[in-house]
Design an enzyme around this catalytic site. Structure first.
Site, PDB file in Angstrom:
ATOM      1  N   LYS A  83      12.180 -15.019 -11.910  1.00 40.64           N
ATOM      2  CA  LYS A  83      11.866 -13.896 -12.812  1.00 40.64           C
ATOM      3  C   LYS A  83      10.793 -14.309 -13.805  1.00 40.64           C
ATOM      4  CE  LYS A  83      13.239 -10.894 -11.298  1.00 40.64           C
ATOM      5  NZ  LYS A  83      13.818 -11.173 -10.079  1.00 40.64           N
ATOM      6  N   TRP A 107      -2.774  -2.783  -1.657  1.00 41.12           N
ATOM      7  CA  TRP A 107      -2.513  -4.214  -1.833  1.00 41.12           C
ATOM      8  C   TRP A 107      -3.353  -4.883  -0.757  1.00 41.12           C
ATOM      9  CZ3 TRP A 107      -0.551  -8.499   0.783  1.00 41.12           C
ATOM     10  CH2 TRP A 107      -0.143  -9.578  -0.012  1.00 41.12           C
ATOM     11  N   GLU A 142      16.874 -17.889  -9.552  1.00 45.58           N
ATOM     12  CA  GLU A 142      16.526 -16.500  -9.881  1.00 45.58           C
ATOM     13  C   GLU A 142      15.912 -16.414 -11.284  1.00 45.58           C
ATOM     14  OE1 GLU A 142      16.002 -13.875  -8.461  1.00 45.58           O
ATOM     15  OE2 GLU A 142      16.243 -12.248  -9.887  1.00 45.58           O
ATOM     16  N   CYS A 159       0.854  -1.184   0.000  1.00 41.00           N
ATOM     17  CA  CYS A 159       0.000   0.000   0.000  1.00 41.00           C
ATOM     18  C   CYS A 159       0.894   1.239   0.000  1.00 41.00           C
ATOM     19  CB  CYS A 159      -0.928   0.106   1.188  1.00 41.00           C
ATOM     20  SG  CYS A 159      -2.078  -1.254   1.325  1.00 41.00           S
ATOM     21  N   GLU A 196       7.278 -14.849 -12.036  1.00 46.23           N
ATOM     22  CA  GLU A 196       6.594 -13.685 -11.459  1.00 46.23           C
ATOM     23  C   GLU A 196       6.053 -12.723 -12.512  1.00 46.23           C
ATOM     24  OE1 GLU A 196       8.985 -11.388  -8.635  1.00 46.23           O
ATOM     25  OE2 GLU A 196      10.749 -11.622  -9.871  1.00 46.23           O
ATOM     26  N   ARG A 215       3.719  -0.409  -4.890  1.00 49.10           N
ATOM     27  CA  ARG A 215       3.470  -0.925  -3.542  1.00 49.10           C
ATOM     28  C   ARG A 215       2.150  -1.683  -3.442  1.00 49.10           C
ATOM     29  NH1 ARG A 215       6.844   1.589   0.110  1.00 49.10           N
ATOM     30  NH2 ARG A 215       5.473   1.020   1.811  1.00 49.10           N
ATOM     31  N   ASN A 254      -1.453   2.310   5.701  1.00 48.76           N
ATOM     32  CA  ASN A 254      -0.539   1.287   5.205  1.00 48.76           C
ATOM     33  C   ASN A 254      -0.137   0.442   6.403  1.00 48.76           C
ATOM     34  OD1 ASN A 254       1.482  -0.202   3.944  1.00 48.76           O
ATOM     35  ND2 ASN A 254       2.989   1.435   4.057  1.00 48.76           N
ATOM     36  N   GLY A 255      -0.445  -0.857   6.347  1.00 45.82           N
ATOM     37  CA  GLY A 255      -0.093  -1.734   7.463  1.00 45.82           C
ATOM     38  C   GLY A 255      -1.238  -2.673   7.767  1.00 45.82           C
ATOM     39  N   HIS A 315      17.593 -36.941  -9.795  1.00 47.73           N
ATOM     40  CA  HIS A 315      16.878 -37.398  -8.598  1.00 47.73           C
ATOM     41  C   HIS A 315      15.392 -37.050  -8.636  1.00 47.73           C
ATOM     42  CE1 HIS A 315      20.592 -38.685  -6.835  1.00 47.73           C
ATOM     43  NE2 HIS A 315      21.127 -37.487  -7.002  1.00 47.73           N
ATOM     44  N   LYS A 343       5.917  -4.670  -4.504  1.00 51.24           N
ATOM     45  CA  LYS A 343       7.373  -4.625  -4.382  1.00 51.24           C
ATOM     46  C   LYS A 343       7.846  -4.597  -2.934  1.00 51.24           C
ATOM     47  CE  LYS A 343      11.420  -2.878  -6.525  1.00 51.24           C
ATOM     48  NZ  LYS A 343      11.810  -4.226  -6.981  1.00 51.24           N
TER      49      LYS A 343
HETATM   50  C1  G6P Z   1       8.975  -8.796  -2.991  1.00 60.31           C
HETATM   51  C2  G6P Z   1       9.455  -8.310  -4.349  1.00 60.31           C
HETATM   52  C3  G6P Z   1      10.751  -9.027  -4.724  1.00 60.31           C
HETATM   53  C4  G6P Z   1      11.793  -8.838  -3.635  1.00 60.31           C
HETATM   54  C5  G6P Z   1      11.264  -9.299  -2.264  1.00 60.31           C
HETATM   55  C6  G6P Z   1      12.190  -8.894  -1.132  1.00 60.31           C
HETATM   56  O1  G6P Z   1       8.541 -10.100  -3.076  1.00 60.31           O
HETATM   57  O2  G6P Z   1       8.475  -8.544  -5.329  1.00 60.31           O
HETATM   58  O3  G6P Z   1      11.238  -8.484  -5.938  1.00 60.31           O
HETATM   59  O4  G6P Z   1      12.937  -9.573  -3.959  1.00 60.31           O
HETATM   60  O5  G6P Z   1       9.991  -8.673  -1.995  1.00 60.31           O
HETATM   61  O6  G6P Z   1      12.220  -7.491  -1.070  1.00 60.31           O
HETATM   62  P1  G6P Z   1      13.368  -6.652  -0.406  1.00 60.31           P
HETATM   63  O7  G6P Z   1      12.929  -5.224  -0.549  1.00 60.31           O
HETATM   64  O8  G6P Z   1      13.452  -7.086   1.022  1.00 60.31           O
HETATM   65  O9  G6P Z   1      14.621  -6.938  -1.155  1.00 60.31           O
END
Ligand code: G6P
Length: 610
Positions: A486, A75, A482, A2, A489, A27, A99-100, A505, A605
Site C-alpha cells: 500500500k 494504459w 500488504e 484501458c 504503490e 483502468r 481495450n486489449g 537473516h 486497477k
Molecule cells: C492491480 C491492482 C491491485 C490488485 C491487482 C489484482 O495490480 O492495482 O490493487 O490487487 O491488480 O487485481 P484483481 O482485480 O485480480 O484483484
C-alpha cells in the site's frame, strides 16, 4: 486496462462520454480521447496526453449536438503515452477504440505497410483500424467484415467502432477484455465496466468472448464470430450511481477504507443466518465435488495474492488441506503439480486480471476444479469457474485495493471453514465461536477507523522517509507485505515487508535511524517473539511504529509510536482489523507527499495484460 465507452441516442453525447470515461479512468490514465459523428456524419476527434482533465479543455472542439460517439482512456502497452498514440484512432470511414493487446500486430502491420498503408501511431490498435478498412473495402458488408477481421486478430480485443456510412449505429466486438452494453430509453451505451453505465441505466447485457453487436438508439443485435445470432437478455445492474461517487470523501481510497465496516457487516449477514449458524450454502460450493479435493491452489495477483497468503493459514489449520498460494503470473509458466484432485481458488477483485485468468484456464486444462472469489459480476474469470462467490463490496475504484482485501480475507476464511465442515464434518473452530467473532468485526473495524487523526499525526512525522520496513509474524507476515505494498504503490516510498523472524537473516543490516519500521504486534500466539524482534530493532536505533492490541502498554513503552486496535477473537481474522491503520497510514503518507492517491503513476486497477 484501458476503458472504452460509447453512446448512441438522442442526447448530446460529448459530456456523457467524458463523464463515463471519468468512471473508467481507474483502468488507465496515460491519455484519453473522444470521437463523435457531426451533423454531416463526419468524424470529429479530440485526444490528449495525460489524464482526462487534459482532455476536458479540448471538448469544446467537438460538435455539441453530436449524438453518437466513442471514447477511451488508455494504459499504454504498444507505444508511449503520447497524443498520437491516444485512442480513438480514425480514418475517414472508421473511428475505433480498443481495450486489449493484438499479439500478431507486427505481422499484420508488415503486411499492411507492404500494401501501402502509412501508420501515424505506434499502437497495435491502428493495425485493427486499417485491417478493418481493408475488409470493408473488399467485403462491403459490415457484419461480414467484422467477422473476417476478428478471425485475423490474435490476442485480446474489445473494440468500439463508429462508421460514418452507418451513422445510426455503433459496433462493439469482444474478445478477452470485458464489454457491457447498457440499455437506455431511446438510447444505448457500451462500456468496459458498468460503473460507466449506472448514471444512465440499470440494465446491462454482457458480451461473451467471440461476440460482437450492432447498437442503435433503440436496438441491440448480437452475433458470434461465426455470424450466428445470439439471443441474450439484459440483466439488472445492482450497483447504484451513488455507489460510484466519492460521497464527500477527498478520494475513492479514503471512502473505500471507511466502507469496510459496512462491507464486512454485509458479508457477515450473508454468511450467518438468523439462527446464528454459518450459512455454508452462501459459499457457492454446489458445483464443486469436494470429495475429490486433496489440495488447494490459490491463484491471484497483487493485494488479492496477499489475501490468499493470509487465507492459507485457515485452509491449512481448519481444512487440513495442503495449500499453495501462488502469483498467477508465475504459476502457469512452471510445471505446477495440479490435477483433478486440485481445487483452484482464483481470488480477484475485478475478475479480469489476465494473469489470474490464464493461470486458472491452465489449471482447468489439467483437470482441476475452479472456484472464483470476485467482486465484479459476469467477469471473465467467473465464467471459468465451477463455483463462484461474489463478494458484493460495491465498486472499488481507488487503484489501491482496500475494502476488497478485507472482504477477501473474510470470505476465504469462511470458505476454509465451510470446506472443513463439509469434507470432515468437524472443524477446530466451533461454529458459535466463529459467529461471535464475525459479528463483532464491524464494530472493531469502526474503532480502528476512529484512529484516523492519530494515524495522520504519525504520518506527519514519517512522510519524508525514503524507505520503510514492515514486519510481522504468522498471518501478520503477509499483512506486513500488504502494508508495504500500500505504501509503495501510492506514496512511492520504497517499502518492504518481512517476516519478523527473517530480520536477523539480512534486513537487520538496513536498520538505522533513517529506516522506520512498522511492526505488527497483536497479542497473538507470536506476541512474545515479536516483542523480542522489536527490541532487536530499537537496540540498533531503528524507529518503530508498533501496531498492536488495545491496552498494550508494554508495546507502547518499547515503540516510538503506537497504534492500538481491538482484538479479534480468531487470530487469522485479526488481519481484517489490523490492516485498517496500515491503509490509513499509507493514505496520509501519500497525501502529505502530494501524490495522486486514487491514480498512482504507472498503475491501473484492472490489469488485462500479462
Ligand atoms: C492491480 C491492482 C491491485 C490488485 C491487482 C489484482 O495490480 O492495482 O490493487 O490487487 O491488480 O487485481 P484483481 O482485480 O485480480 O484483484
Amino acid at each position: 486496462m484501458c476503458g472504452v465507452m460509447g453512446y448512441v441516442g438522442d442526447r448530446a453525447c460529448r459530456d456523457i462520454l467524458f463523464n463515463g470515461l471519468k468512471r473508467l479512468e481507474y483502468r488507465g490514465y496515460d491519455s484519453a480521447g473522444i470521437a463523435v459523428l457531426d451533423r454531416d456524419n463526419v468524424i470529429s476527434l479530440v485526444k490528449a496526453k495525460g489524464k482526462l482533465d487534459a482532455l476536458q479543455g479540448k471538448l469544446e472542439q467537438l460538435p455539441s449536438e453530436a449524438t453518437i460517439g466513442i471514447g477511451h482512456t488508455r494504459w499504454a502497452t504498444h507505444g508511449k503515452p503520447a497524443t498520437k498514440n491516444a485512442h480513438p484512432h480514425a480514418i475517414e470511414s472508421i473511428a475505433i477504440v480498443h481495450n486489449g493487446i493484438i499479439e500478431n500486430y507486427t505481422d499484420l502491420k508488415t503486411g499492411l505497410e507492404a500494401g501501402g498503408v502509412a501508420f501515424k501511431s505506434d499502437t497495435d490498435t491502428e493495425v485493427v483500424l486499417h485491417l478493418l478498412s481493408r475488409e470493408l473495402e473488399e467485403i462491403k458488408d459490415t457484419k461480414k467484415a467484422i467477422i473476417s477481421l476478428a478471425k485475423k486478430l490474435k490476442g485480446a480485443f474489445s473494440l468500439g467502432l463508429i462508421l460514418p456510412f452507418e451513422p445510426e449505429a455503433v459496433y462493439v466486438v469482444k474478445q478477452g477484455s470485458p464489454m457491457a452494453i447498457g440499455k437506455g430509453n431511446g438510447e444505448n451505451l457500451f462500456a468496459s465496466d458498468v460503473a460507466a453505465l449506472v448514471d444512465h441505466t440499470k440494465k446491462a447485457l454482457f458480451l461473451e468472448d467471440g461476440e460482437f453487436a450492432r447498437i442503435t438508439s433503440d436496438d441491440v443485435r448480437v452475433w458470434d464470430f461465426n455470424g450466428k445470432v445470439i439471443d441474450r437478455d439484459f440483466t439488472e445492474i445492482e450497483w447504484s450511481a451513488e455507489s460510484v461517487e466519492k460521497r464527500g470523501y477527498a478520494h475513492y481510497m479514503l471512502k473505500e477504507i471507511h466502507e469496510q465496516s459496512s462491507v464486512i457487516s454485509k458479508a457477515v449477514s450473508k454468511l450467518v443466518d438468523e439462527s446464528g449458524k454459518i450459512n455454508t450454502d452462501a459459499l457457492g460450493l454446489e458445483g464443486i465435488e469436494l470429495s475429490r479435493v486433496k489440495n488447494i491452489h490459490i491463484l491471484a495477483c497483487g493485494t488479492a495474492f496477499i489475501s490468499g497468503m493470509i487465507a492459507r493459514y485457515a485452509f491449512e489449520s481448519l481444512a487440513g488441506m495442503p495449500t499453495n498460494v501462488e502469483l498467477a503470473s508465475e504459476f502457469r509458466y512452471r510445471k505446477p503439480v495440479v490435477d483433478d484432485t486440485s481445487l483452484v481458488i482464483a481470488v480477484t477483485q475485478s475478475g479480469e486480471t489476465m494473469d489470474t485468468l490464464e493461470s486458472t484456464k491452465y489449471a482447468k486444462s489439467c483437470g482441476a476444479q475452479v472456484y472464483c472469489l470476485s467482486n465484479v459480476p459476469y467477469s471473465s474469470i467467473s465464467r471459468e469457474a465451477d463455483g463462484l462467490l461474489l463478494m458484493d463490496c460495491g465498486p472499488e475504484i481507488g487503484v489501491a485495493s482496500t475494502k476488497a482485501f478485507t472482504a477477501m480475507v473474510l470470505y476465504q476464511y469462511a470458505l476454509a471453514w465451510g470446506i472443513a465442515t463439509r469434507v470432515s464434518g468437524k472443524v477446530s473452530v466451533a461454529e458459535s465461536d466463529l459467529v461471535s467473532c464475525l459479528r463483532t468485526l464491524p464494530t472493531k473495524i469502526d474503532i480502528a477507523l476512529g484512529q484516523e487523526s492519530k494515524i495522520r499525526a504519525i504520518a506527519e512525522k514519517y512522510f519524508e522517509s525514503h524507505n520503510f520496513l514492515y514486519v510481522g509474524r504468522g498471518a501478520h507476515f503477509p499483512l506486513a507485505l500488504e502494508g508495504a505494498l500500500k505504501l509503495k504503490e501510492i506514496s512511492y516510498i520504497h517499502a518492504e515487508g518481512y517476516a519478523s523472524g527473517e530480520l536477523k537473516h539480512g534486513p537487520i543490516a538496513l536498520i538505522d535511524k533513517d529506516m522506520p519500521i512498522m511492526a505488527l504486534a497483536p497479542k497473538d500466539s507470536y506476541y512474545e517473539k515479536t516483542l523480542s524482534n522489536i527490541e532487536q530493532i530499537t537496540a540498533r536505533n531503528g524507529r518503530v511504529i508498533g501496531v498492536g492490541t488495545e491496552g498494550d502498554n508494554k508495546l507502547a513503552d518499547i515503540c516510538d509510536d503506537v497504534i492500538l486496535v481491538p482484538a479479534a477473537t480468531i487470530e487469522v481474522l485479526q488481519s481484517i482489523i489490523t490492516v485498517v491503520p496500515l491503509q490509513i497510514f499509507s493514505y496520509y503518507m501519500a497525501l502529505l507527499r502530494g501524490t495522486d492517491v486514487d491514480q498512482p503513476r504507472n498503475l491501473a486497477k484492472s490489469v488485462t495484460v500479462e
